[in-house]
Every structure is written in C-alpha cells, then in structure tokens.
Design an enzyme around this catalytic site. Structure first.
Site, mmCIF file in Angstrom:
data_model
loop_
_atom_site.group_PDB
_atom_site.id
_atom_site.type_symbol
_atom_site.label_atom_id
_atom_site.label_comp_id
_atom_site.label_asym_id
_atom_site.label_seq_id
_atom_site.Cartn_x
_atom_site.Cartn_y
_atom_site.Cartn_z
ATOM 1 N N CYS A 190 0.848 -1.195 0.000
ATOM 2 C CA CYS A 190 0.000 0.000 0.000
ATOM 3 C C CYS A 190 0.886 1.248 0.000
ATOM 4 O O CYS A 190 1.794 1.360 0.821
ATOM 5 C CB CYS A 190 -0.887 -0.027 1.248
ATOM 6 S SG CYS A 190 -1.855 1.472 1.479
ATOM 7 N N CYS A 193 0.272 3.110 3.610
ATOM 8 C CA CYS A 193 0.700 2.579 4.913
ATOM 9 C C CYS A 193 1.712 1.443 4.803
ATOM 10 O O CYS A 193 2.139 0.895 5.809
ATOM 11 C CB CYS A 193 -0.516 2.119 5.720
ATOM 12 S SG CYS A 193 -1.199 0.533 5.176
ATOM 13 N N CYS A 213 -7.225 -1.162 1.047
ATOM 14 C CA CYS A 213 -6.235 -1.664 1.997
ATOM 15 C C CYS A 213 -6.931 -1.983 3.320
ATOM 16 O O CYS A 213 -7.648 -1.151 3.857
ATOM 17 C CB CYS A 213 -5.157 -0.603 2.204
ATOM 18 S SG CYS A 213 -4.015 -1.004 3.542
ATOM 19 N N CYS A 245 -5.433 0.674 6.213
ATOM 20 C CA CYS A 245 -5.693 2.129 6.251
ATOM 21 C C CYS A 245 -6.957 2.530 5.489
ATOM 22 O O CYS A 245 -7.335 3.695 5.499
ATOM 23 C CB CYS A 245 -4.491 2.899 5.713
ATOM 24 S SG CYS A 245 -4.282 2.766 3.930
ATOM 25 N N CYS A 250 -7.986 -5.362 -10.325
ATOM 26 C CA CYS A 250 -7.581 -4.279 -11.220
ATOM 27 C C CYS A 250 -7.200 -3.082 -10.345
ATOM 28 O O CYS A 250 -8.072 -2.426 -9.774
ATOM 29 C CB CYS A 250 -8.760 -3.957 -12.138
ATOM 30 S SG CYS A 250 -8.382 -2.745 -13.388
#
Ligand SMILES: [Zn+2]
Length: 167
Positions: A80, A83, A128, A131, A151
């Site tokens: 991510c 984070c 995510c 976060c 995607c």
C-alpha cells in the site's frame, strides 16, 4: 387548490433526487472509523502525493497505462502506497491488457472489499485492510487459479523488489 399533476411531478423529482443522492453516497464506500490506521483528511493530504491522494482517499482512477508498475516484472511485493502494508505478490501479477496492474489474488489478510455503485452498476471495490485506502476493483474475469482480476491503480501501490538471491 393545489395542482395534482404539479404535486406528482414534484414528488417524482424529489424521489429522483433522493435516489441520485443515495447513489452518490453509496459510491463513498469506506466504512469510516473502522481501520487500524486512521488519519484526518489533512494528514493524508500531507503524507501522499496529489495523484496518490486522489486515488487512495477520493477513489479516483488513474489514467490506464500511466503507471510504471504495469511493466514491473521483477520478483517482489506490492505494498500500500499509504501505509506500506504488503498487498500483492509479484507471483500473482499478470498482464490483463487493461493498462492497470492486475493480480489474480491478494496476500492473506491484506485487503477489504465493499460494493461500489458509482457507475450505476455494482462493482466490488478493493481497499487496503489497514488504512482503508482505495486500491481499485475486483472482477470475475481473471485467469486461473482464482478466476479473479484485481484491477489496481499503480499509484496506490509501492513496489518492493526481493533482495537478489545469494548465489
Ligand atoms: Zn494501507
């Protein structure tokens, strides 16, 4: 005396407006206040670049083909961008031809999903787990073994190559 037709038209317009407003709100899929990492909008704005902020926090979609991660072929982990939680392994990356980095499976306990109705059709939004940052969508037209196609906006990811194997 109130014109009945006018009244009905008014009610119809109100219902339509309410429906549209519901659609817009449904597009805002994040369950606020339920993520391990939470920051104010200002904090995210400072932490992320403008393109990252627009995708991760505002659910925008990057221009297809714009991410250098489309061509990333090395072994490693896609984390991510907000984070740094590891989200996808290079082992599950495949060339979908869409212009967005695509994967057939996420890492365990990495992502969350929600229903996104912003384009008047229900799509499954992917974010995510830690976060809540918006990553992209998952579709059921991917390759084996899962048949899924994650995607993902490349700008929402940070690639971390594996250390070269010692020979
Ligand atoms: Zn994150």
């Amino acid at each position: 005396m109130i014109d009945r037709r006018l009244l009905l038209t008014g009610a119809g317009a109100l219902a339509l407006a309410a429906g549209l407003r519901w659609l817009m709100q449904a597009g805002d899929v994040e369950a606020a206040g339920s993520f391990e990492i939470e920051k104010s909008d200002d904090e995210w704005r400072k932490l992320l670049s403008k393109p990252q902020y627009e995708v991760l926090r505002l659910h925008h979609t990057e221009i297809p083909g714009s991410s250098p991660l489309n061509a990333e072929k090395r072994k490693g982990t896609f984390a991510c961008a907000a984070c740094e939680l590891p989200l996808f392994s290079s082992q599950t990356k495949f060339e979908s031809g869409t212009g967005w980095p695509s994967f057939y499976a996420p890492l365990p306990n990495a992502i969350g999903t929600a229903t996104d109705r912003t384009l008047f059709i229900a799509r499954t939004e992917v974010h995510c787990r830690r976060c809540g940052g918006h990553l992209g969508h998952v579709f059921e037209d991917g390759p084996p073994p899962t048949g899924l196609r994650y995607c993902i906006n490349g700008v929402a990811l940070k690639f971390m190559p594996d250390a070269p194997a010692a020979s």
